[in-house]
Design a protein around this motif. Sequence first.
Motif, PDB file in Angstrom:
ATOM      1  N   GLY A   1       0.796  -1.226   0.000  1.00 31.79           N
ATOM      2  CA  GLY A   1       0.000   0.000   0.000  1.00 31.79           C
ATOM      3  C   GLY A   1       0.826   1.273   0.000  1.00 31.79           C
ATOM      4  N   ALA A   2       2.139   1.172  -0.264  1.00 33.54           N
ATOM      5  CA  ALA A   2       2.999   2.354  -0.219  1.00 33.54           C
ATOM      6  C   ALA A   2       2.712   3.334  -1.343  1.00 33.54           C
ATOM      7  CB  ALA A   2       4.468   1.917  -0.266  1.00 33.54           C
ATOM      8  N   TRP A   3       1.896   2.925  -2.289  1.00 38.21           N
ATOM      9  CA  TRP A   3       1.596   3.782  -3.441  1.00 38.21           C
ATOM     10  C   TRP A   3       0.543   4.844  -3.147  1.00 38.21           C
ATOM     11  CZ3 TRP A   3      -3.554   3.109  -4.072  1.00 38.21           C
ATOM     12  CH2 TRP A   3      -4.105   1.870  -3.703  1.00 38.21           C
ATOM     13  N   VAL A   4      -0.089   4.788  -2.002  1.00 38.96           N
ATOM     14  CA  VAL A   4      -1.262   5.639  -1.729  1.00 38.96           C
ATOM     15  C   VAL A   4      -0.951   7.119  -1.930  1.00 38.96           C
ATOM     16  CG1 VAL A   4      -2.816   6.451   0.085  1.00 38.96           C
ATOM     17  CG2 VAL A   4      -2.446   3.994  -0.235  1.00 38.96           C
ATOM     18  N   ASP A   5       0.152   7.611  -1.378  1.00 39.79           N
ATOM     19  CA  ASP A   5       0.456   9.040  -1.484  1.00 39.79           C
ATOM     20  C   ASP A   5       0.685   9.461  -2.937  1.00 39.79           C
ATOM     21  OD1 ASP A   5       0.211   9.375   1.230  1.00 39.79           O
ATOM     22  OD2 ASP A   5       2.368   9.229   1.635  1.00 39.79           O
ATOM     23  N   MET A   6       1.294   8.585  -3.732  1.00 38.65           N
ATOM     24  CA  MET A   6       1.550   8.925  -5.132  1.00 38.65           C
ATOM     25  C   MET A   6       0.262   8.943  -5.953  1.00 38.65           C
ATOM     26  SD  MET A   6       5.129   7.044  -6.203  1.00 38.65           S
ATOM     27  CE  MET A   6       4.959   5.610  -5.161  1.00 38.65           C
TER      28      MET A   6
END
Length: 391
Positions: A176-181
């Motif tokens: 889920g590290a893509w959320v900010d991008m």
Amino acid sequence: MSERIEIDALVVGAGPAGLMAAEVISAAGHDVLVAEAKPSPARKFLMAGKSGLNLTKNEPMERFLDAYAPLHPTLRNALEAFGPQEVIAWAEGLGQDIFTGSSGRVFPKAMKASPLLRAWLARLEARGVTMRRNWRMVGLGNVTEFDTPEGPVCMQAKTVILALGGASWARLGSNGAWVDMVSPFAQIAPFTPSNVGLLLDWTPHMTRHFGRPVKGVKLTAGAFESRGEFVISKRGLEGGGIYAVTRGLREGATLTLDLLPDWDEEKVKQALIQRKTKETLTKFLKRALRLTPEKIALVMECAGPQPNDLMTALKALKITAAQLRPMDEAISTAGGVRFESLTERLESRIKPGLFFAGEMLDWDAPTGGYLLTACPATGRLAGQGALTKLS
């Protein structure tokens, strides 16, 4: 200085959704590059196949679609176009012999994911699809930026398909590290665990039952029911029966077990009045009701050694004080990119040319073939959307 590469279609994420999008686009003759953050593709797919790769569930379409309730129309369209029969035909087209079990679950006869994945990757390579491993996306905008073993790379792509997974099993790439991008280009629902076990603090008498399966039970949590089995573990309860009612548990419902789902209350009542005066409860439950030791242990643990209402303990045993395990222990997650912020072809309404697929979308389903089917189905739909854009 960053290397700059131009291409027709960039797919980020080499799981089943991303690979299916690459298949659709490359079949139409377009250049496709697949960027994968891990050293090898489809790691979660391979892990799922270790216990037998459950590709889909072969059952009537409406019953199949019910597993995804509440079902967004866009996901319905994707599944109706690429459902169980299409999944079977696709796997057979990759040279895999397929069989359907008595429960309707569909597996390759090899019972592994690796032969199918090797055949799939070979077909994509033959179509000219470029695979880049250890490429981690670090920026998303007018160009897509990556950290790679060779240094920074900027991709200028006419279409971008993101298939980055949900937020469980971080070691396999879904974190889920893509959320900010992604959040500037789509609305995102918070992630929550799904298809996950329960944490319970057992008393010592449960120790001898750890690892034992419990079968022939109906599980209920709110609006969700299951007749699947589960396992008593050191940390609580786990298994398909539990996973199928996760959605109800997540909404705050209490897990309730019917230990005799094939007996109506009148039949149970008639059995209860036959208990002998000096007969222990354990002996009675085993003799008259034929309960297994595991079921008897659950009655003693959750209703007490001498339940005030034995009928309720047998037909509606409440498992209280249970908590969902942490999200990274979940098989899948609910939450992610909301369908409302996308077109019917899974394209961002804010950023044309940016598409989404797979578990990073906000949908939920139990295990048993449903999770896996929806990933290539949405990948296929996103790939078709990208083709429209490219033409």
